[in-house]
Design a protein around this motif. Structure first.
Motif, short mmCIF file in Angstrom:
data_model
loop_
_atom_site.label_atom_id
_atom_site.label_comp_id
_atom_site.label_asym_id
_atom_site.label_seq_id
_atom_site.Cartn_x
_atom_site.Cartn_y
_atom_site.Cartn_z
N LEU A 100 13.78 13.52 6.06
CA LEU A 100 14.12 12.24 6.68
C LEU A 100 12.85 11.40 6.89
CD1 LEU A 100 16.18 10.34 8.04
CD2 LEU A 100 15.75 11.55 10.20
N ALA A 101 11.79 12.05 7.34
CA ALA A 101 10.54 11.32 7.61
C ALA A 101 10.00 10.68 6.32
CB ALA A 101 9.49 12.28 8.19
N LEU A 102 10.03 11.44 5.22
CA LEU A 102 9.50 10.90 3.97
C LEU A 102 10.41 9.78 3.45
CD1 LEU A 102 8.28 14.17 2.22
CD2 LEU A 102 6.88 12.38 3.30
N ASP A 103 11.71 9.97 3.64
CA ASP A 103 12.67 8.97 3.17
C ASP A 103 12.49 7.65 3.94
OD1 ASP A 103 15.12 8.09 1.82
OD2 ASP A 103 15.97 8.14 3.85
N VAL A 104 12.43 7.74 5.26
CA VAL A 104 12.29 6.52 6.05
C VAL A 104 10.91 5.88 5.82
CG1 VAL A 104 11.42 7.50 8.23
CG2 VAL A 104 12.88 5.48 8.28
N SER A 105 9.90 6.70 5.57
CA SER A 105 8.56 6.17 5.29
C SER A 105 8.59 5.30 4.04
CB SER A 105 7.56 7.32 5.08
OG SER A 105 7.39 8.04 6.28
N GLU A 106 9.25 5.82 3.03
CA GLU A 106 9.32 5.08 1.76
C GLU A 106 10.07 3.76 1.97
OE1 GLU A 106 8.48 4.07 -1.97
OE2 GLU A 106 7.60 5.67 -0.76
N LYS A 107 11.14 3.82 2.75
CA LYS A 107 11.92 2.58 3.00
C LYS A 107 11.10 1.57 3.79
CE LYS A 107 16.59 4.30 2.53
NZ LYS A 107 17.31 5.49 3.05
N LEU A 108 10.34 2.05 4.75
CA LEU A 108 9.48 1.15 5.52
C LEU A 108 8.42 0.52 4.63
CD1 LEU A 108 9.06 3.39 8.71
CD2 LEU A 108 10.12 1.12 8.67
N ALA B 126 16.16 1.46 12.74
CA ALA B 126 14.70 1.56 12.79
C ALA B 126 14.07 0.59 11.79
CB ALA B 126 14.25 2.99 12.49
N LEU B 127 14.63 0.52 10.60
CA LEU B 127 14.13 -0.39 9.58
C LEU B 127 14.21 -1.83 10.05
CD1 LEU B 127 15.51 0.97 6.20
CD2 LEU B 127 13.13 0.50 6.78
N ALA B 128 15.36 -2.17 10.61
CA ALA B 128 15.57 -3.55 11.07
C ALA B 128 14.60 -3.88 12.19
CB ALA B 128 17.01 -3.73 11.53
N ARG B 129 14.48 -2.95 13.14
CA ARG B 129 13.62 -3.17 14.30
C ARG B 129 12.16 -3.36 13.87
NH1 ARG B 129 14.39 -1.41 19.49
NH2 ARG B 129 16.54 -1.82 18.92
N LEU B 130 11.68 -2.45 13.02
CA LEU B 130 10.26 -2.48 12.65
C LEU B 130 9.94 -3.62 11.68
CD1 LEU B 130 9.78 1.38 12.43
CD2 LEU B 130 8.63 -0.15 14.04
N SER B 131 10.89 -3.93 10.81
CA SER B 131 10.63 -5.03 9.87
C SER B 131 10.56 -6.37 10.60
CB SER B 131 11.75 -5.11 8.83
OG SER B 131 11.89 -3.87 8.18
N GLY C 115 7.55 -3.56 3.28
CA GLY C 115 6.26 -4.24 3.44
C GLY C 115 5.42 -3.72 4.60
N LEU C 116 5.86 -2.62 5.23
CA LEU C 116 5.08 -2.08 6.35
C LEU C 116 4.06 -1.05 5.85
CD1 LEU C 116 8.12 -1.74 8.72
CD2 LEU C 116 6.12 -3.16 9.18
N ARG C 117 2.99 -0.95 6.60
CA ARG C 117 1.96 0.04 6.29
C ARG C 117 2.28 1.32 7.06
NH1 ARG C 117 -2.80 -2.13 8.76
NH2 ARG C 117 -1.25 -2.84 10.25
N VAL C 118 2.46 2.42 6.33
CA VAL C 118 3.03 3.62 6.93
C VAL C 118 2.08 4.81 6.81
CG1 VAL C 118 5.00 5.20 6.95
CG2 VAL C 118 5.31 2.81 6.24
N LEU C 119 1.93 5.51 7.94
CA LEU C 119 1.23 6.79 7.98
C LEU C 119 2.29 7.82 8.33
CD1 LEU C 119 -1.59 8.21 8.11
CD2 LEU C 119 -1.60 7.67 10.54
N VAL C 120 2.41 8.89 7.54
CA VAL C 120 3.44 9.88 7.86
C VAL C 120 2.79 11.25 8.04
CG1 VAL C 120 4.00 10.19 5.39
CG2 VAL C 120 5.62 10.94 7.12
N ALA D 252 0.85 -1.19 0.00
CA ALA D 252 0.00 0.00 0.00
C ALA D 252 0.89 1.25 0.00
CB ALA D 252 -0.89 -0.02 1.23
N PRO D 253 0.46 2.31 -0.71
CA PRO D 253 1.27 3.53 -0.70
C PRO D 253 1.36 4.11 0.71
CG PRO D 253 -0.56 3.68 -2.30
CD PRO D 253 -0.77 2.44 -1.49
N VAL D 254 2.45 4.87 0.96
CA VAL D 254 2.57 5.62 2.21
C VAL D 254 1.40 6.61 2.28
CG1 VAL D 254 3.94 7.37 3.40
CG2 VAL D 254 5.08 5.41 2.33
N GLN D 255 0.75 6.67 3.43
CA GLN D 255 -0.37 7.60 3.56
C GLN D 255 0.09 8.88 4.24
OE1 GLN D 255 -3.78 7.15 2.44
NE2 GLN D 255 -3.38 9.33 2.73
N ARG D 256 -0.03 9.98 3.52
CA ARG D 256 0.40 11.25 4.08
C ARG D 256 -0.74 11.93 4.84
NH1 ARG D 256 4.34 14.59 0.48
NH2 ARG D 256 5.77 12.97 -0.27
#
Lengths: 567, 567
Positions: free
Chosen positions: B490-498, B560-565, B502-507, B4-8
């Motif tokens: 940074l927030a948008l960059d990490v959101s995209e990586k998350l 953060a990526l490793a932890r959340l994934s 495969g994570l569902r992201v709200l930014v 799913a796309p990142v939700q802004r």
């Protein structure tokens, strides 16, 4: 998500039928009932059995993915709705008997939503306060309700049906155009993924209102719409929406009007025969009543008036044909001999073919008398030009002049630039860039999800039954156990392995059903790949059949797994 | 399926509110509106905004997976239903004003389905012909309609609500017991995955009919049900469903009935004070009218009659309290001094506490007079024993005698062994093993999908807002950009990586919103993990906060990526 369990036909609530249902007229209706996808619960109300529900869910998933991809946000509004916002836009009345209306225990008026422009407008009014909150696109996948006068064609025209409806909200016209373009592209991707053959056609906005609209039409014999296609250029339009430019003609050489004694010629046929002229040289004037007032409609004598177009023009006013009583007390209206040059107090609308300068033979407003050399714009005025003739095969393409071809089609999608109609009625403003309130402009976009199932069935079926495209099919593989124990064992074993490989499997493990019936059912049900555990089961060899092409090949279990997993 | 796309948040239709809605009384209502999950469209009719729709979809997915896992088949029946099958079972009338009824354009009667026993019974009648076609379990996830007299508590008691309803069909009682057990286990898995605290409680079948039923109750202050829990044994029951065995007492030593002059003692309080006895020594006789006929209900003087239980016993007959007029022309009924020993032509029902042999002080059926030593079974007969007292904290556990504790709870699921009630009314038979028709036995099972959202909100919220369990949350991670350009980047960059992981992201990328407001909103919205791009953003360091525990730690993007994934 866990892989779905293997679905055994021995337990599946999907009884196939040998015969078409008695009331079925169209192919999709016959096949979807016979193959056990749907069952009728009441007129225009359908139950989706397990296989049908899966097809529906697959279509929903594709629609959802493509809507999400254009940044649309999924919401879910009630289907049971209060009267007030529909009263505010006038649609509580305008919808007429097609709207299901009901009262709650306190006598409050409610309706079952036929489409949700009003409620989305209210929602955005509550949620958005500034231009910064826009643009926004909201969508839902939800049941809609329309009390059709004649529910027919199975799920093609039901009274409860599943729709994806979305709504865009922008502050500026360019924004609306952009939201519209996003939808148009998303719809193209959706219908391509669904495997539907479709055309994008210019359409009329109808009761929805607004400035621009296009329909996505899926050619099919069962369709209720007719669309015109140009074999030469890219023109395509619903015949309801075809318009021709007005092309005035020089009439300076046409002599003055001359009356002709034409006894007993009240019809175009009798007139053309009497004068020995083509019907196309005569002007036919049809009288209708619009909210009780008489209106005359002029078309060339060889063409028919499309009453739907007249109705669409005057909507929401009611249009009726005149009856004999309407002529009493109206000496100006001489039945069978009406001509526009003598009409007073009667609005005259005409097809663009009656362009200024064209000359006609028409009624002289006296019994048994016609007139020739009656020139539009010289001898009579047209109040409004609208395209009212029934479009015919071979009519010129409005873009390049080539003869058009006509085909039947199913409307599977419709996109509208609504503009500010609903925002005006419900006063939807946001604070604009300049710090002043700006009225919002809207688009409305629909896909008939349940109807797409029928459209797909219509387009892809062959003489043996349904043939689903891969992404839509209720399963990836239909495994058939021919009947003996070794065959059933192999079928169940390979089914489980296919499931583990992530495939959706339907297995025909029914006892006491002949192999012939199982093969016939597999063809009828229409899963793309049929894998038969038949006579070489003891050797571990299966037969894989492509449902669409009919190609067959023998494979070991491992080969079958490899082949099917690769798809 | 594509991630799913990142939700802004800058685009999200989910406006948070600082204040509770004026009409909100319960926590879930307040929080779900304030956090932008739902909005009221009309009384009892709710719109699900994007975040709410996601929670709903997550619950649907879990329910679907667990129903599929017990071999249940998903179908979808209409919500708009014809009257006839509900007429056949009597429910068209029995449902009373709670049923939304409407007519179509031809005057045909329809209803909005409150539950679908009739239609599923018809479907199986059409589909199954032999015992070999059974057992079968069918389910749907669909909107249900009930015209509640007082829609309240937000989505806890709406008039349109989402339910999973399923129905089992078996030929034998053991089969029904098995289908019931399958559901019971599936429901346990579902509510555990949802992260709901719940109890399985004995329940009454109510208007549904049938022999056995249990409720899944989620303890919550906002609940409308009261359940009793035994602190000693495993007993738990809805207080509506608690029954005590009848325990006769030896009354051989009790003297004969004796009248007592008790002037001006028409109430239990005045009688107990006058005689200086505990209220529990007296017998209270409440008069009600059941379809117009007077019925007396006997309970100990210190207990209250639970009118819901009386209504449930006599349903669908209407139960009303008597009025002064009902005493006119009835000299046998002396207001304030009624006793069962003198009643004629009046049905007498009593609580099991009035067991045979128990002795009471009660009315003598004369003004200002009571009687003592009135013994059940000796001096009066009880027509029917039913448990009609309001259960109190400390009442004995029917299983072990320990004092019960009482708590409020939300009914999130209900399972019923219906038996043959619907099959009898609609004549659902299949050919049995012996070649003769066998009547089918049914179960009916429901989960309130939209109600589960409210129950979860009630149980998991804290003083800062909602706290969703992981599988249900509208996103996995809520990324907050504190405000400066480097932080947003940074927030948008990490959101995209998350998202790519495969994570569902709200930014929260909103411009012009203070960090404080963003943090408050993140707590209110309740996504399990909050990742803040704050003051160390230039170094690529983020702060990860666990919404539930409040624990925080600083992490690089990769950490953060490793932890959340890994979650």
């Amino acid at each position: 998500m866990a892989n779905a369990p293997v679905q055994r036909m021995s337990r599946l609530m999907a009884k196939t039928l040998r015969d078409d249902p008695a009331d079925a007229e169209v192919l999709s209706h016959k096949l979807l009932v016979r193959a056990g996808y749907v069952r009728r619960t009441a007129a225009g109300l359908w139950s989706w059995l397990p296989l049908g529900k899966r097809v529906l869910a697959n279509i929903e998933r594709i629609v959802r993915e493509e809507m999400d991809a254009i940044g649309a946000q999924e919401v879910l509004l009630p289907a049971l709705l209060p009267r007030e916002p529909y009263e505010a836009t006038g649609r509580w009345e305008e919808y007429g008997p097609e709207l299901f209306r009901l009262q709650d225990r306190k006598g409050g008026d409610y309706l079952l939503g036929p489409t949700h422009e009003e409620i989305f407008t209210q929602l955005v009014k509550d949620q958005a306060s500034s231009y910064k909150d826009l643009p926004v696109i909201l969508y839902q996948i939800q049941h809609k309700y329309r009390d059709e006068a004649r529910p027919r064609a199975g799920i093609l025209r039901g009274r409860e049906f599943l729709m994806k409806d979305s709504y865009s909200f922008d502050t500026e016209d360019e924004g609306l155009a952009h939201s519209y373009a996003l939808h148009r592209a998303a719809y193209q991707r959706i219908f391509e993924r669904l495997g539907l053959d479709y055309r994008i056609c210019a359409a009329t906005a109808g009761a929805m209102g607004g400035s621009k609209s296009e329909e996505f039409l899926a050619p099919a014999a069962a369709g209720e719409d007719t669309f015109a296609d140009c074999p030469h250029c890219d023109f395509a339009a619903n015949t309801e929406a075809i318009t021709y430019p007005l092309a005035p003609v020089d009439a300076s050489a046409v002599p003055a009007v001359e009356e002709l004694a034409t006894p007993d010629t009240p019809t175009i046929e009798s007139l053309a025969a009497f004068l020995d002229v083509p019907a196309s040289a005569t002007l036919k004037n049809l009288l209708v009543k619009v909210d009780g007032e008489i209106v005359a409609v002029g078309v060339p004598g060889d063409r028919e008036v499309d009453l739907d177009k007249v109705e669409a023009h005057f909507a929401p006013a009611a249009v009726e044909l005149v009856t004999a009583e309407d002529f009493t007390g109206r000496p100006d209206l001489v039945r069978g001999y009406v001509g526009p040059q003598g009409l007073e107090k009667v609005t005259y609308i005409a097809d663009p073919r009656i362009a200024p300068g064209t000359s006609w033979i028409t009624g002289a407003n006296k019994a048994g008398t016609h007139a020739k050399n009656v020139v539009a714009g010289r001898d009579f005025d047209v109040d409004t030009y609208i395209d009212v003739v029934v479009v015919q095969e071979g009519d010129p393409c409005p873009k390049c002049g080539t003869g058009l071809t006509l085909d039947r089609a199913i409307e599977i999608g419709h996109i509208f630039q609504l503009g500010r109609k609903y925002a005006d009625a419900l006063k939807l403003d946001v604070l604009g860039r300049q710090g002043k309130p700006v009225r919002v402009t809207m688009g409305s976009y629909g896909i008939g999800v349940s109807r797409a199932v029928a459209a797909l069935a219509e387009q892809t079926a062959d003489e043996h039954g349904l043939v689903w495209p891969r992404e839509v099919a209720p399963a990836d593989v239909h495994v058939v156990a021919a009947g003996k124990a070794v065959q059933t064992e192999l079928a169940l074993d390979v089914s489980e392995k296919l499931r583990e490989a992530g495939l959706r499997v339907l297995v025909d493990d029914r006892a006491g059903v002949s192999p012939g019936v199982k093969f016939t059912d597999a063809e009828l049900i229409g899963v793309p790949h049929i894998l038969v555990a038949g006579r070489r089961s003891a050797e571990g060899v299966l037969e894989l059949k492509d449902r669409r092409t009919g190609e067959r090949e023998e494979l070991t279990v491992d080969e079958a797994l490899a082949r099917l997993s690769a798809l």
